[in-house]
Design an enzyme around this catalytic site. Sequence first.
Site, PDB file in Angstrom:
ATOM      1  N   LYS A 170     -15.664  -5.804  11.447  1.00  0.00           N
ATOM      2  CA  LYS A 170     -15.759  -4.519  12.161  1.00  0.00           C
ATOM      3  C   LYS A 170     -15.281  -3.370  11.300  1.00  0.00           C
ATOM      4  O   LYS A 170     -15.816  -2.277  11.337  1.00  0.00           O
ATOM      5  CB  LYS A 170     -14.917  -4.590  13.439  1.00  0.00           C
ATOM      6  N   LYS A 190       0.849  -1.213   0.000  1.00  0.00           N
ATOM      7  CA  LYS A 190       0.000   0.000   0.000  1.00  0.00           C
ATOM      8  C   LYS A 190       0.870   1.243   0.000  1.00  0.00           C
ATOM      9  O   LYS A 190       0.587   2.218  -0.700  1.00  0.00           O
ATOM     10  CB  LYS A 190      -0.921  -0.006   1.225  1.00  0.00           C
ATOM     11  N   LYS A 216     -17.984  -9.181   3.323  1.00  0.00           N
ATOM     12  CA  LYS A 216     -17.639 -10.038   4.460  1.00  0.00           C
ATOM     13  C   LYS A 216     -17.939  -9.301   5.780  1.00  0.00           C
ATOM     14  O   LYS A 216     -17.645  -8.107   5.886  1.00  0.00           O
ATOM     15  CB  LYS A 216     -16.145 -10.368   4.367  1.00  0.00           C
TER      16      LYS A 216
END
Length: 332
Positions: free
Chosen positions: A204, A117, A201
């Site tokens: 949290k 990233k 999916k």
Amino acid sequence: MTVKKIALTGIKPSGSPHIGNFLGAIKPALELTKDHEARYFIADYHALTTVRDKKLLKEQVYDLAATWLAAGLNPDEVVFYRQSDIPEVFELSWILSCLTAKGLLNRAHSYKDSVDKNIEKAKDPDEGINCGLYYYPILMASDILAFNTDVVPVGQDQKQHLEITRDIAQAFNMAYGEVFTIPNAIIHEDVKTIPGVDGRKMSKSYNNVIPLFASQQELKKAVSQIVTDSKGVDEPKDPDQCKLFSIYSHFATVKDIEKTRAKYMSGGLGYGDLKKELVDLIDNVVSEGRKTYESLINNRERIDWILEEGAEKARMIAGPLLQKVRHAIGMQ
Ligand code: TRP
């Protein structure tokens, strides 16, 4: 008499557990306790790689402990403890780090993803990455190897960590003799993709969870948010394309799933009605646990006491193993 195999798993205290955690991790782990010696723990030092709010971390440890207990974990049968209470694990993690090829950690998914990233954004590859994240697989190997573990029930996302653990254990055994049991992962394929209310999916981090022991009202609210298409009651629907049906299937009996599947295909069942049924089904599963959860979360001394007892038992296992390790490496 056959000797029972040893099962061990840990869950990170990172936010209130949801039904995905329950179906994917807690419930299968509790089922294993029937024919395994179980060692289950709260991986609080793993959470330290990301959580900086000390009050929050403490809350989340209590929350997770109350959740395990309310879900049915019996601390008289399962060695149940907090990772940070077991100093042997951290001593072992240093020893194992000295036997771990750095390249092995370079290839670990979560570290590699963070690096990738950064590179994508033209940043320094290691920006924002702490050494704890990098060493995460070694601490996890220590959790597992300090307890003579045979099997580790985990989600698909932890498969690589188990492979790393096996590599480290083998490297140690090659160098010093057979000290560690080589553990196997048990991956629960069928529940690995429980969808959240938005269809992705359940996680949290996506803010799409159905909470586990929250109030009935919160449960209703979450279920009402499950995304469906806009087909009317009478229209035929495709159960295999429907996230509501998929979540429902995790709770209903095989017979009811088949009935509902038929009604989907013929038309005549509205999404609203199925949502009501789903609330009742989940409520049925969690209502006992919810009561226990509420009483425990309001009695933290009891949780402290259970975890202290668990830590004592855990150290009685990890202590002698560490003696063996120290002896093997020539420290004693
Ligand atoms: N890494 C695991 C997770 O994020 C948690 C964990 C820590 C664990 N130590 C472990 C799981 C040891 C199994 C065994 O879910």
